[in-house]
Each structure stands twice: as C-alpha cells, then as structure tokens.
Design a protein around this motif. Sequence first.
Motif, PDB file in Angstrom:
ATOM      1  N   ALA A   1     -84.470 -34.051 -67.249  1.00 41.90           N
ATOM      2  CA  ALA A   1     -83.412 -34.578 -68.114  1.00 41.90           C
ATOM      3  C   ALA A   1     -83.540 -34.051 -69.536  1.00 41.90           C
ATOM      4  O   ALA A   1     -82.540 -33.924 -70.247  1.00 41.90           O
ATOM      5  CB  ALA A   1     -83.465 -36.102 -68.111  1.00 41.90           C
ATOM      6  N   ALA A   2     -84.761 -33.728 -69.960  1.00 40.05           N
ATOM      7  CA  ALA A   2     -85.029 -33.188 -71.297  1.00 40.05           C
ATOM      8  C   ALA A   2     -86.096 -32.114 -71.158  1.00 40.05           C
ATOM      9  O   ALA A   2     -86.800 -32.057 -70.138  1.00 40.05           O
ATOM     10  CB  ALA A   2     -85.493 -34.307 -72.237  1.00 40.05           C
ATOM     11  N   PRO A   3     -86.238 -31.215 -72.155  1.00 42.44           N
ATOM     12  CA  PRO A   3     -87.250 -30.163 -72.054  1.00 42.44           C
ATOM     13  C   PRO A   3     -88.650 -30.737 -71.857  1.00 42.44           C
ATOM     14  O   PRO A   3     -89.012 -31.754 -72.464  1.00 42.44           O
ATOM     15  CB  PRO A   3     -87.136 -29.431 -73.392  1.00 42.44           C
ATOM     16  N   VAL A   4     -89.437 -30.099 -70.985  1.00 34.38           N
ATOM     17  CA  VAL A   4     -90.811 -30.523 -70.732  1.00 34.38           C
ATOM     18  C   VAL A   4     -91.740 -29.324 -70.850  1.00 34.38           C
ATOM     19  O   VAL A   4     -91.324 -28.160 -70.751  1.00 34.38           O
ATOM     20  CB  VAL A   4     -90.961 -31.162 -69.334  1.00 34.38           C
ATOM     21  N   ALA A   5     -93.025 -29.620 -71.059  1.00 34.99           N
ATOM     22  CA  ALA A   5     -94.032 -28.562 -71.183  1.00 34.99           C
ATOM     23  C   ALA A   5     -94.354 -27.975 -69.815  1.00 34.99           C
ATOM     24  O   ALA A   5     -94.534 -28.707 -68.842  1.00 34.99           O
ATOM     25  CB  ALA A   5     -95.287 -29.131 -71.830  1.00 34.99           C
ATOM     26  N   LEU A   6     -94.426 -26.651 -69.750  1.00 36.41           N
ATOM     27  CA  LEU A   6     -94.854 -25.978 -68.527  1.00 36.41           C
ATOM     28  C   LEU A   6     -96.365 -25.828 -68.469  1.00 36.41           C
ATOM     29  O   LEU A   6     -96.931 -25.606 -67.400  1.00 36.41           O
ATOM     30  CB  LEU A   6     -94.204 -24.594 -68.433  1.00 36.41           C
ATOM     31  N   ILE A   7     -97.015 -25.893 -69.637  1.00 34.65           N
ATOM     32  CA  ILE A   7     -98.463 -25.717 -69.704  1.00 34.65           C
ATOM     33  C   ILE A   7     -99.057 -26.813 -70.589  1.00 34.65           C
ATOM     34  O   ILE A   7     -98.352 -27.451 -71.369  1.00 34.65           O
ATOM     35  CB  ILE A   7     -98.836 -24.332 -70.283  1.00 34.65           C
ATOM     36  N   ASP A   8    -100.345 -27.016 -70.471  1.00 34.12           N
ATOM     37  CA  ASP A   8    -101.051 -27.852 -71.428  1.00 34.12           C
ATOM     38  C   ASP A   8    -101.169 -27.060 -72.731  1.00 34.12           C
ATOM     39  O   ASP A   8    -101.514 -25.868 -72.710  1.00 34.12           O
ATOM     40  CB  ASP A   8    -102.465 -28.175 -70.927  1.00 34.12           C
ATOM     41  N   GLY A   9    -100.900 -27.697 -73.863  1.00 37.12           N
ATOM     42  CA  GLY A   9    -101.031 -26.963 -75.117  1.00 37.12           C
ATOM     43  C   GLY A   9    -100.438 -27.697 -76.298  1.00 37.12           C
ATOM     44  O   GLY A   9    -100.249 -28.917 -76.276  1.00 37.12           O
ATOM     45  N   TRP A  10    -100.103 -26.913 -77.311  1.00 38.73           N
ATOM     46  CA  TRP A  10     -99.642 -27.443 -78.596  1.00 38.73           C
ATOM     47  C   TRP A  10     -98.135 -27.284 -78.711  1.00 38.73           C
ATOM     48  O   TRP A  10     -97.601 -26.185 -78.564  1.00 38.73           O
ATOM     49  CB  TRP A  10    -100.326 -26.705 -79.746  1.00 38.73           C
ATOM     50  N   ALA A  11     -97.441 -28.362 -78.972  1.00 44.33           N
ATOM     51  CA  ALA A  11     -95.987 -28.337 -79.133  1.00 44.33           C
ATOM     52  C   ALA A  11     -95.655 -27.947 -80.568  1.00 44.33           C
ATOM     53  O   ALA A  11     -96.117 -28.590 -81.524  1.00 44.33           O
ATOM     54  CB  ALA A  11     -95.404 -29.700 -78.813  1.00 44.33           C
ATOM     55  N   VAL A  12     -94.849 -26.886 -80.718  1.00 40.73           N
ATOM     56  CA  VAL A  12     -94.543 -26.354 -82.049  1.00 40.73           C
ATOM     57  C   VAL A  12     -93.075 -25.962 -82.131  1.00 40.73           C
ATOM     58  O   VAL A  12     -92.392 -25.864 -81.119  1.00 40.73           O
ATOM     59  CB  VAL A  12     -95.416 -25.112 -82.362  1.00 40.73           C
TER      60      VAL A  12
ATOM     61  N   VAL B   1     -99.528 -31.627 -75.873  1.00 45.91           N
ATOM     62  CA  VAL B   1     -98.771 -32.094 -74.716  1.00 45.91           C
ATOM     63  C   VAL B   1     -99.430 -31.613 -73.432  1.00 45.91           C
ATOM     64  O   VAL B   1    -100.018 -30.532 -73.389  1.00 45.91           O
ATOM     65  CB  VAL B   1     -97.303 -31.601 -74.756  1.00 45.91           C
ATOM     66  N   GLU B   2     -99.330 -32.435 -72.421  1.00 46.76           N
ATOM     67  CA  GLU B   2     -99.810 -32.056 -71.088  1.00 46.76           C
ATOM     68  C   GLU B   2     -98.648 -31.429 -70.306  1.00 46.76           C
ATOM     69  O   GLU B   2     -97.476 -31.726 -70.553  1.00 46.76           O
ATOM     70  CB  GLU B   2    -100.317 -33.291 -70.337  1.00 46.76           C
ATOM     71  N   ALA B   3     -98.988 -30.558 -69.377  1.00 44.11           N
ATOM     72  CA  ALA B   3     -97.951 -29.952 -68.536  1.00 44.11           C
ATOM     73  C   ALA B   3     -97.133 -31.043 -67.857  1.00 44.11           C
ATOM     74  O   ALA B   3     -97.679 -31.980 -67.283  1.00 44.11           O
ATOM     75  CB  ALA B   3     -98.582 -29.042 -67.494  1.00 44.11           C
ATOM     76  N   GLY B   4     -95.803 -30.931 -67.937  1.00 48.00           N
ATOM     77  CA  GLY B   4     -94.910 -31.902 -67.334  1.00 48.00           C
ATOM     78  C   GLY B   4     -94.450 -32.986 -68.279  1.00 48.00           C
ATOM     79  O   GLY B   4     -93.525 -33.733 -67.947  1.00 48.00           O
ATOM     80  N   ALA B   5     -95.070 -33.059 -69.465  1.00 45.99           N
ATOM     81  CA  ALA B   5     -94.688 -34.091 -70.430  1.00 45.99           C
ATOM     82  C   ALA B   5     -93.485 -33.636 -71.246  1.00 45.99           C
ATOM     83  O   ALA B   5     -93.265 -32.435 -71.462  1.00 45.99           O
ATOM     84  CB  ALA B   5     -95.852 -34.405 -71.363  1.00 45.99           C
ATOM     85  N   ALA B   6     -92.704 -34.598 -71.706  1.00 46.34           N
ATOM     86  CA  ALA B   6     -91.551 -34.277 -72.544  1.00 46.34           C
ATOM     87  C   ALA B   6     -92.010 -33.735 -73.889  1.00 46.34           C
ATOM     88  O   ALA B   6     -93.027 -34.174 -74.441  1.00 46.34           O
ATOM     89  CB  ALA B   6     -90.697 -35.521 -72.739  1.00 46.34           C
ATOM     90  N   LEU B   7     -91.266 -32.762 -74.421  1.00 47.26           N
ATOM     91  CA  LEU B   7     -91.596 -32.201 -75.731  1.00 47.26           C
ATOM     92  C   LEU B   7     -91.193 -33.165 -76.844  1.00 47.26           C
ATOM     93  O   LEU B   7     -90.178 -33.864 -76.715  1.00 47.26           O
ATOM     94  CB  LEU B   7     -90.856 -30.872 -75.942  1.00 47.26           C
TER      95      LEU B   7
ATOM     96  N   ASP C   1     -90.906 -20.647 -75.070  1.00 47.60           N
ATOM     97  CA  ASP C   1     -92.190 -20.266 -74.483  1.00 47.60           C
ATOM     98  C   ASP C   1     -92.945 -21.522 -74.029  1.00 47.60           C
ATOM     99  O   ASP C   1     -93.092 -22.485 -74.786  1.00 47.60           O
ATOM    100  CB  ASP C   1     -93.046 -19.517 -75.506  1.00 47.60           C
ATOM    101  N   GLY C   2     -93.417 -21.507 -72.793  1.00 51.06           N
ATOM    102  CA  GLY C   2     -94.181 -22.632 -72.261  1.00 51.06           C
ATOM    103  C   GLY C   2     -93.358 -23.878 -72.035  1.00 51.06           C
ATOM    104  O   GLY C   2     -93.921 -24.974 -71.913  1.00 51.06           O
ATOM    105  N   VAL C   3     -92.028 -23.720 -71.959  1.00 48.68           N
ATOM    106  CA  VAL C   3     -91.141 -24.884 -71.867  1.00 48.68           C
ATOM    107  C   VAL C   3     -90.194 -24.729 -70.671  1.00 48.68           C
ATOM    108  O   VAL C   3     -89.693 -23.634 -70.408  1.00 48.68           O
ATOM    109  CB  VAL C   3     -90.318 -25.055 -73.150  1.00 48.68           C
ATOM    110  N   LEU C   4     -89.968 -25.811 -69.962  1.00 49.72           N
ATOM    111  CA  LEU C   4     -88.931 -25.865 -68.936  1.00 49.72           C
ATOM    112  C   LEU C   4     -87.755 -26.622 -69.528  1.00 49.72           C
ATOM    113  O   LEU C   4     -87.861 -27.801 -69.866  1.00 49.72           O
ATOM    114  CB  LEU C   4     -89.437 -26.586 -67.686  1.00 49.72           C
ATOM    115  N   GLY C   5     -86.625 -25.916 -69.685  1.00 52.99           N
ATOM    116  CA  GLY C   5     -85.477 -26.506 -70.346  1.00 52.99           C
ATOM    117  C   GLY C   5     -84.805 -27.593 -69.528  1.00 52.99           C
ATOM    118  O   GLY C   5     -84.970 -27.673 -68.302  1.00 52.99           O
ATOM    119  N   ALA C   6     -84.021 -28.409 -70.194  1.00 56.75           N
ATOM    120  CA  ALA C   6     -83.272 -29.467 -69.515  1.00 56.75           C
ATOM    121  C   ALA C   6     -82.347 -28.850 -68.461  1.00 56.75           C
ATOM    122  O   ALA C   6     -81.606 -27.901 -68.745  1.00 56.75           O
ATOM    123  CB  ALA C   6     -82.468 -30.271 -70.529  1.00 56.75           C
ATOM    124  N   GLY C   7     -82.400 -29.357 -67.241  1.00 59.03           N
ATOM    125  CA  GLY C   7     -81.558 -28.852 -66.158  1.00 59.03           C
ATOM    126  C   GLY C   7     -82.022 -27.555 -65.549  1.00 59.03           C
ATOM    127  O   GLY C   7     -81.365 -27.027 -64.647  1.00 59.03           O
ATOM    128  N   ALA C   8     -83.168 -27.016 -65.992  1.00 58.90           N
ATOM    129  CA  ALA C   8     -83.629 -25.727 -65.462  1.00 58.90           C
ATOM    130  C   ALA C   8     -84.075 -25.827 -64.010  1.00 58.90           C
ATOM    131  O   ALA C   8     -83.966 -24.859 -63.257  1.00 58.90           O
ATOM    132  CB  ALA C   8     -84.758 -25.183 -66.332  1.00 58.90           C
TER     133      ALA C   8
END
Length: 368
Positions: free
Chosen positions: A57-68, A91-97, A127-134
């Motif tokens: 429903a909203a962008p989520v992290a594809l990897i564990d790392g730093w949200a910037v 953020v952990e992988a799968g978490a909302a940005l 980068d490192g993000v799965l967009g909403a609806g992707a």
Amino acid sequence: MTQSEDTQRISTLTPLAQVLARVEALAQPAAPREAAVADAEGRVLAADAVVTAPRPAAPVALIDGWAVRADAIADARPYAPVLFAAAPAWVEAGAALPRDADAVLPPDAVTINAGGAEVHAAATAGDGVLGAGADALPEYPLRRAGERLRAADVAALQAAGITRVRVREPRVRVVSTAGAETDAVALAISRAASAHGIVVIFVRALERALADEQTDIVITIGGTGAGRNDDSVAMLRRIGRVDIHGFGITPGESAALGTAKGHPVLMLPARLDAAMAAFLIVGDALLRRLTGALTSKPAMPVTLARKINSTIGLAELVPVRRVADGVEPLGSGHWPAQALTRADGWVLVPPDSEGFAAGTQLEMRAFA
C-alpha cells in the motif's frame, strides 16, 4: 454366441482430428470450487487471482539499511562523506519507509560517530525500495483463469495477501480392468493424470465406475481390443454410449471414447505404449477441457538427428532421446520398454506425413 458375435471389432480408425473434435463436444469444464491458496498448487484457476488493493500500500524497504532522501546525499563519496547531525532512520526489509525517505542505503554506507553520522555513498530515488503497488495492482491479475498454479505462484499470491482462489479440480476415476495385468499401466496413467491438477481415484470395478454419477471422467485401462476376454467397450455400450472405437493413432489404435451417466469415458489399451500414446494426445485434451487449462505442457524445440519414417493416414507418437546433435527416434509403431526408459520425450508425426528427414526442426514434449 459365436466368437465373431462375442468379440469387439474395430470397423474403422477415426482420424485424430475427428477424435479431438469429439473431445471438445463431450467434455465441459468442471464446476469451480473455492480453495485455500496453500492447497491449490498444481490446480487450474477458474477465475483470475487479483488483489483488492495495491500491494504494498506504501513504499517499503527491500533491504535492511538506512532510510534516506536521495537528493540529500547526492554528493556523498567514500572520501567525501555527507555529514548528518543525527543518524538516518534504520529500517528492516519489508518495513514501511519514513514519510521523508525515498531510498535505503546498505548498512555499511553509513558510519555512526559521536558527532552524528557520515554517509559514504550516494543513492538514486527508489534504490532499495519497493514502490507502492509494485508487487500487485487490482487491475492486473497475478495469475489468470485457465493458468495452472505453480509453487512460485502460490508463494507470490500469499505474499500479496491472497488467501483463497477459485479452481477447477475434476474428479477422475482410473479403472484397472484386469487386476495385476493392468495395474502398473493404470498407476502410470493415474500419475500422469494427477499432473493436470485433478483428483484421481484408482478403482478396479469397471461397471461401478461407469455408473458413478459423482465423477467428471472415467479412464479405463484394458479390454479395448478384439481378444476373447476384451469386453470394456461392450460394457460401455450397454451402460452408456460409444462414440468412437478405434483411434487413427499409433500406438493406441484400439482406444475408445464415449459417455456414461453424463460424463466422458476414455478407454485405453492394456499395452503400456498404446495406453500412454492415447493418453498423451486424447487424455491430455480431455483433462485440459475439464480443468479449463488454456494450454498443454510446453514443448521444447529440437533438431532431428536421424530420420523418422511413418505411415500416411495415422498420427504417430515417436519416443526420442537427446544426442549430441539433436534428438533421435527410439521406436516406431510399438515402443519397447527400453525405448520408454531411455526417452527424453516424444514427437508427433501428423497423419498426412511420411515422417521427417534428419535436420528437421520439431517440438518435443516430455512424458507425463
């Protein structure tokens, strides 16, 4: 009764095209039912598998790392880091940005120190993000009606939040008509039929199977020839209707097709190669029709390394094996056991062909 009166006779062989046309008329898609996605692997969908809302429903992290924010670190380099007064959000992988982030840096791209944080790598938005609806959108089915659910499809549907689907799961009775003499062939056909995503019930009572109204198709093994003990086709004629006795294919000439209690009946010869050949062409067409499958199993393009000779007027299935320069035929007419065990697949010679020359491009299909 005289022997001629008591013996099943095949007066003519029906061309394969007419047999397949009869299949289309006799077999109708089975009634759909709802099933849990986790239990639906191998089944054919009766309706598109779709999500009800965009996933995620909203962008989520594809990897564990730093949200910037990518534009905030556009100039970051290993020897010229961008300094932050406080560390970016982890953020952990799968978490909302976080709302103000559009990229995720890997863990080693940021160094935390007493003065804040140093970012050593640039990023591009996304980068490192799965967009909403992707992952999935309601307007684009993840799998369409008529397609079979593979293991990866089941996992993908579950990941997208789909828990139930509608499938067609015909009930098929496979009958071994001569006990131990036909059990091995019947079991082989049962396993081949199971690969179509159906429920297979293995039985030995032919008359009971033909009279059963709680089934979608009956496939019998044995009793289709002109032997003194062959009476399967005669029994079908008494209980239901015989539409075709004698297919224009080799092997498999003595196979029969008809109906009983409103469901199609495919009668296969007792000989393994003849039963397999008739099932691979006519049985496959029947089960695809019942499940609503859009296509049969994919074929592999191959080059014929040695010529195939065939008889005009009959469609012929020829087992082939892979060799260094393509595939070569292993049998014609009758398939010896060693041909079946060595074969990598089979090719079909149409009835209007005398065969194929070496070097011909063909399509090879795997045995079920």
